[in-house]
Design a protein around this motif. Structure first.
Motif, PDB file in Angstrom:
ATOM      1  N   MET A 161      30.099  46.688   4.180  1.00  0.00           N
ATOM      2  CA  MET A 161      31.575  47.125   3.568  1.00  0.00           C
ATOM      3  C   MET A 161      31.432  47.742   2.193  1.00  0.00           C
ATOM      4  SD  MET A 161      34.351  44.175   2.065  1.00  0.00           S
ATOM      5  CE  MET A 161      33.577  43.685   0.621  1.00  0.00           C
ATOM      6  N   ILE A 162      31.995  49.023   1.988  1.00  0.00           N
ATOM      7  CA  ILE A 162      31.969  49.657   0.587  1.00  0.00           C
ATOM      8  C   ILE A 162      32.878  48.925  -0.390  1.00  0.00           C
ATOM      9  CG2 ILE A 162      32.902  51.738  -0.436  1.00  0.00           C
ATOM     10  CD1 ILE A 162      32.830  53.020   2.480  1.00  0.00           C
ATOM     11  N   ARG A 163      32.330  48.629  -1.480  1.00  0.00           N
ATOM     12  CA  ARG A 163      32.877  48.011  -2.747  1.00  0.00           C
ATOM     13  C   ARG A 163      33.342  49.166  -3.626  1.00  0.00           C
ATOM     14  NH1 ARG A 163      31.331  42.579  -3.428  1.00  0.00           N
ATOM     15  NH2 ARG A 163      32.580  42.662  -5.169  1.00  0.00           N
ATOM     16  N   HIS A 164      34.237  48.635  -4.319  1.00  0.00           N
ATOM     17  CA  HIS A 164      34.833  49.487  -5.273  1.00  0.00           C
ATOM     18  C   HIS A 164      34.908  48.908  -6.561  1.00  0.00           C
ATOM     19  CE1 HIS A 164      35.954  52.590  -2.201  1.00  0.00           C
ATOM     20  NE2 HIS A 164      36.546  51.278  -1.475  1.00  0.00           N
ATOM     21  N   PHE A 165      35.326  49.477  -7.798  1.00  0.00           N
ATOM     22  CA  PHE A 165      35.539  48.906  -9.102  1.00  0.00           C
ATOM     23  C   PHE A 165      36.925  49.526  -9.570  1.00  0.00           C
ATOM     24  CE2 PHE A 165      34.381  48.159 -13.763  1.00  0.00           C
ATOM     25  CZ  PHE A 165      34.690  46.879 -13.574  1.00  0.00           C
ATOM     26  N   LEU A 166      37.816  48.900  -9.006  1.00  0.00           N
ATOM     27  CA  LEU A 166      39.016  49.670  -9.475  1.00  0.00           C
ATOM     28  C   LEU A 166      39.827  48.938 -10.401  1.00  0.00           C
ATOM     29  CD1 LEU A 166      40.641  50.187  -5.708  1.00  0.00           C
ATOM     30  CD2 LEU A 166      39.128  51.811  -7.262  1.00  0.00           C
ATOM     31  N   ARG A 167      39.559  47.417 -10.361  1.00  0.00           N
ATOM     32  CA  ARG A 167      40.162  46.881 -11.425  1.00  0.00           C
ATOM     33  C   ARG A 167      39.184  45.645 -11.822  1.00  0.00           C
ATOM     34  NH1 ARG A 167      45.757  44.159  -9.470  1.00  0.00           N
ATOM     35  NH2 ARG A 167      44.836  42.034  -9.953  1.00  0.00           N
ATOM     36  N   ASP A 168      39.191  45.167 -12.937  1.00  0.00           N
ATOM     37  CA  ASP A 168      38.169  44.162 -13.529  1.00  0.00           C
ATOM     38  C   ASP A 168      38.001  42.694 -12.573  1.00  0.00           C
ATOM     39  OD1 ASP A 168      38.302  44.901 -16.695  1.00  0.00           O
ATOM     40  OD2 ASP A 168      40.264  45.269 -15.702  1.00  0.00           O
ATOM     41  N   ASP A 169      38.965  42.504 -11.665  1.00  0.00           N
ATOM     42  CA  ASP A 169      38.523  41.290 -11.046  1.00  0.00           C
ATOM     43  C   ASP A 169      38.222  41.799  -9.463  1.00  0.00           C
ATOM     44  OD1 ASP A 169      41.150  42.388 -10.589  1.00  0.00           O
ATOM     45  OD2 ASP A 169      42.345  40.679  -9.959  1.00  0.00           O
ATOM     46  N   ASP A 170      37.816  43.088  -9.529  1.00  0.00           N
ATOM     47  CA  ASP A 170      36.944  43.277  -7.976  1.00  0.00           C
ATOM     48  C   ASP A 170      35.527  42.698  -8.229  1.00  0.00           C
ATOM     49  OD1 ASP A 170      38.851  44.830  -6.764  1.00  0.00           O
ATOM     50  OD2 ASP A 170      38.461  46.865  -7.656  1.00  0.00           O
ATOM     51  N   LEU A 171      35.261  42.170  -9.276  1.00  0.00           N
ATOM     52  CA  LEU A 171      33.970  41.581  -9.604  1.00  0.00           C
ATOM     53  C   LEU A 171      34.177  39.808  -9.586  1.00  0.00           C
ATOM     54  CD1 LEU A 171      32.293  43.707 -12.218  1.00  0.00           C
ATOM     55  CD2 LEU A 171      32.205  43.760  -9.650  1.00  0.00           C
ATOM     56  N   THR A 172      33.487  39.213  -8.914  1.00  0.00           N
ATOM     57  CA  THR A 172      33.343  37.684  -8.988  1.00  0.00           C
ATOM     58  C   THR A 172      32.709  37.577 -10.395  1.00  0.00           C
ATOM     59  OG1 THR A 172      31.296  37.361  -8.172  1.00  0.00           O
ATOM     60  CG2 THR A 172      33.152  37.426  -6.547  1.00  0.00           C
ATOM     61  N   PRO A 173      32.681  36.313 -11.082  1.00  0.00           N
ATOM     62  CA  PRO A 173      32.154  35.789 -12.056  1.00  0.00           C
ATOM     63  C   PRO A 173      30.638  36.047 -11.812  1.00  0.00           C
ATOM     64  CG  PRO A 173      33.967  34.264 -11.482  1.00  0.00           C
ATOM     65  CD  PRO A 173      33.780  35.066 -10.448  1.00  0.00           C
ATOM     66  N   ALA A 174      30.050  35.797 -10.662  1.00  0.00           N
ATOM     67  CA  ALA A 174      28.614  35.793 -10.549  1.00  0.00           C
ATOM     68  C   ALA A 174      28.141  37.322 -10.696  1.00  0.00           C
ATOM     69  CB  ALA A 174      28.146  35.268  -9.306  1.00  0.00           C
ATOM     70  N   GLU A 175      29.217  38.057  -9.827  1.00  0.00           N
ATOM     71  CA  GLU A 175      28.560  39.403  -9.921  1.00  0.00           C
ATOM     72  C   GLU A 175      28.876  40.289 -11.364  1.00  0.00           C
ATOM     73  OE1 GLU A 175      29.961  40.512  -5.338  1.00  0.00           O
ATOM     74  OE2 GLU A 175      31.584  40.776  -7.003  1.00  0.00           O
ATOM     75  N   GLN A 176      29.736  39.969 -11.935  1.00  0.00           N
ATOM     76  CA  GLN A 176      30.022  40.399 -13.293  1.00  0.00           C
ATOM     77  C   GLN A 176      28.942  40.106 -14.115  1.00  0.00           C
ATOM     78  OE1 GLN A 176      32.621  38.182 -16.430  1.00  0.00           O
ATOM     79  NE2 GLN A 176      33.759  40.362 -16.354  1.00  0.00           N
ATOM     80  N   ALA A 177      28.227  38.857 -14.050  1.00  0.00           N
ATOM     81  CA  ALA A 177      27.374  38.276 -14.939  1.00  0.00           C
ATOM     82  C   ALA A 177      26.018  39.245 -14.550  1.00  0.00           C
ATOM     83  CB  ALA A 177      27.047  36.861 -14.798  1.00  0.00           C
ATOM     84  N   ALA A 178      25.965  39.398 -13.268  1.00  0.00           N
ATOM     85  CA  ALA A 178      24.565  40.083 -12.802  1.00  0.00           C
ATOM     86  C   ALA A 178      24.720  41.697 -13.238  1.00  0.00           C
ATOM     87  CB  ALA A 178      24.620  40.088 -11.291  1.00  0.00           C
ATOM     88  N   ILE A 179      25.887  42.203 -13.168  1.00  0.00           N
ATOM     89  CA  ILE A 179      25.768  43.573 -13.653  1.00  0.00           C
ATOM     90  C   ILE A 179      25.590  43.589 -15.136  1.00  0.00           C
ATOM     91  CG2 ILE A 179      27.582  45.513 -13.929  1.00  0.00           C
ATOM     92  CD1 ILE A 179      28.580  44.445 -10.969  1.00  0.00           C
ATOM     93  N   LEU A 180      26.307  42.663 -15.872  1.00  0.00           N
ATOM     94  CA  LEU A 180      25.856  42.782 -17.474  1.00  0.00           C
ATOM     95  C   LEU A 180      24.311  42.480 -17.568  1.00  0.00           C
ATOM     96  CD1 LEU A 180      29.063  40.735 -18.412  1.00  0.00           C
ATOM     97  CD2 LEU A 180      28.592  43.070 -18.955  1.00  0.00           C
ATOM     98  N   ASP A 181      23.693  41.841 -16.820  1.00  0.00           N
ATOM     99  CA  ASP A 181      22.223  41.640 -16.894  1.00  0.00           C
ATOM    100  C   ASP A 181      21.640  42.825 -16.587  1.00  0.00           C
ATOM    101  OD1 ASP A 181      22.519  38.824 -17.487  1.00  0.00           O
ATOM    102  OD2 ASP A 181      22.070  38.184 -15.498  1.00  0.00           O
ATOM    103  N   LEU A 182      21.873  43.411 -15.703  1.00  0.00           N
ATOM    104  CA  LEU A 182      21.607  44.592 -15.238  1.00  0.00           C
ATOM    105  C   LEU A 182      21.859  45.875 -16.594  1.00  0.00           C
ATOM    106  CD1 LEU A 182      20.113  46.770 -13.453  1.00  0.00           C
ATOM    107  CD2 LEU A 182      22.373  47.171 -12.109  1.00  0.00           C
ATOM    108  N   ALA A 183      22.866  45.735 -17.006  1.00  0.00           N
ATOM    109  CA  ALA A 183      23.327  46.713 -18.151  1.00  0.00           C
ATOM    110  C   ALA A 183      22.477  46.657 -19.281  1.00  0.00           C
ATOM    111  CB  ALA A 183      24.721  46.614 -18.644  1.00  0.00           C
ATOM    112  N   ALA A 184      22.003  45.300 -19.761  1.00  0.00           N
ATOM    113  CA  ALA A 184      21.196  44.975 -20.611  1.00  0.00           C
ATOM    114  C   ALA A 184      19.702  45.508 -20.328  1.00  0.00           C
ATOM    115  CB  ALA A 184      21.219  43.551 -21.000  1.00  0.00           C
ATOM    116  N   ARG A 185      19.217  45.417 -19.333  1.00  0.00           N
ATOM    117  CA  ARG A 185      18.071  45.789 -18.981  1.00  0.00           C
ATOM    118  C   ARG A 185      17.954  47.514 -19.154  1.00  0.00           C
ATOM    119  NH1 ARG A 185      17.123  44.334 -13.481  1.00  0.00           N
ATOM    120  NH2 ARG A 185      17.167  46.419 -12.719  1.00  0.00           N
TER     121      ARG A 185
END
Ligand code: CP
Length: 305
Positions: free
Chosen positions: A1-25
């Protein structure tokens, strides 16, 4: 399934946290990871003015090993010269992802429905999720774990930044207060949606009419221009109406000890924020601007991989 980032709640809390971890790295080692090697092409389109969004996406895509194909919306005339759906079908055959700054959210949705590749919101009239992702990264850096922190937004609470703070902050388990004059409240359904998310993360989402009440005890105080793109004809009236919501030293003083100040920029000193505050020791707006690049690299990496 293709995922998009169209609005903030397209990410679950776990996905948001993982992406913020990746951003820090990615911020620590900006040139080590090349998920766009090839180079893969990322289409980056603007129907509205930009400085930060264009420069951070172009630099970030290059750092990931990709090619940023910047398209001027004035030349492409998307939806005028040809339909959004046809534009999406063409770009989806050229690019691995599409980043678009445009007007109504429905335009972005139509692009996502027809592109066959991930689509990222680079700002619409309703949401600015790449900005708030960078803001969450900045809050983590300066204030630690997001959960339980209070974020106050002062100004036009109906605007895209306010709505994106409600959704992204609720997803992160924060207590989000948006505050503005009567007639500039957040959309009722959107506020309800943020409250539903907050109920699952331990956060909260509220409209607080009084700016002093909203600022009191806040860990983070954010504002944005009173004149969003497209509202230029209302500039005179708005300056008077929004004056009590100006982020000045007095309102900042109501915040928690060590509260930080965010502004997505461009800023208008003496209007929505004073020079003393934006250029003062509690302001982290330059870190916030830098983090656009890291946060967007993280969301692109996550979507394309
Ligand atoms: N904050 C932000 O999106 O900046 P630009 O409008 O300059 O891209």
């Amino acid at each position: 399934m293709i995922r998009h980032f169209l609005r903030d709640d397209d990410l679950t809390p776990a996905e948001q946290a993982a992406i913020l971890d990746l951003a820090a790295r990615l911020k620590q080692t900006p040139y080590d990871e090349k998920p766009l090697a090839g180079p893969k092409t990322i289409a980056v389109l603007f129907d509205k003015p930009t400085l930060r969004t264009q420069s951070s996406f172009v630099a970030g895509i290059a750092e990931l090993g990709g090619f940023p194909m910047v398209i001027d919306g004035n030349l492409a005339q998307i939806g005028v010269r040809e339909s959004i759906a046809d534009t999406a079908r063409v770009l989806g055959r050229t690019a691995s992802a599409i980043v678009w700054r445009t007007f109504d959210q429905s335009r972005l949705q139509e692009m996502a429905d027809n592109a066959g590749v991930p689509v990222v919101n680079a700002l619409t009239d309703q949401f600015h999720p790449c900005q708030t992702l960078a803001d969450l990264q900045t809050i983590r850096e300066h204030r630690g774990d997001l959960k339980g922190q209070t974020l106050t937004f002062l100004g036009d609470s109906a605007c895209n930044m306010s709505l994106s703070y409600l959704l992204s902050g609720a997803t992160a388990g924060m207590h989000v207060r948006v505050s503005g004059p009567a007639g500039y409240e957040p959309d009722t359904e959107l506020l309800k949606k943020a409250q539903q998310i907050a109920a699952t993360t331990g956060g909260s989402a509220d409209f607080v009419a009084d700016p002093v009440d909203a600022a009191t005890g806040a860990d983070v105080i954010a504002t944005d221009t009173w004149i969003s793109m497209g509202k230029e004809s209302e500039a005179g009236d708005r300056a008077e109406i929004f004056e009590p919501w100006q982020l000045n030293q007095s309102l900042l003083g109501k915040g928690a000890d060590g509260a930080i100040v965010l502004h997505c920029l461009p800023a208008y000193r003496g209007k929505e924020i004073t020079a003393e505050v934006i250029d003062g020791p509690q302001s982290v707006v330059w870190d916030e601007a830098e983090n656009r690049r890291h946060a967007q690299k993280a969301i692109l990496t996550w979507l394309v991989s």
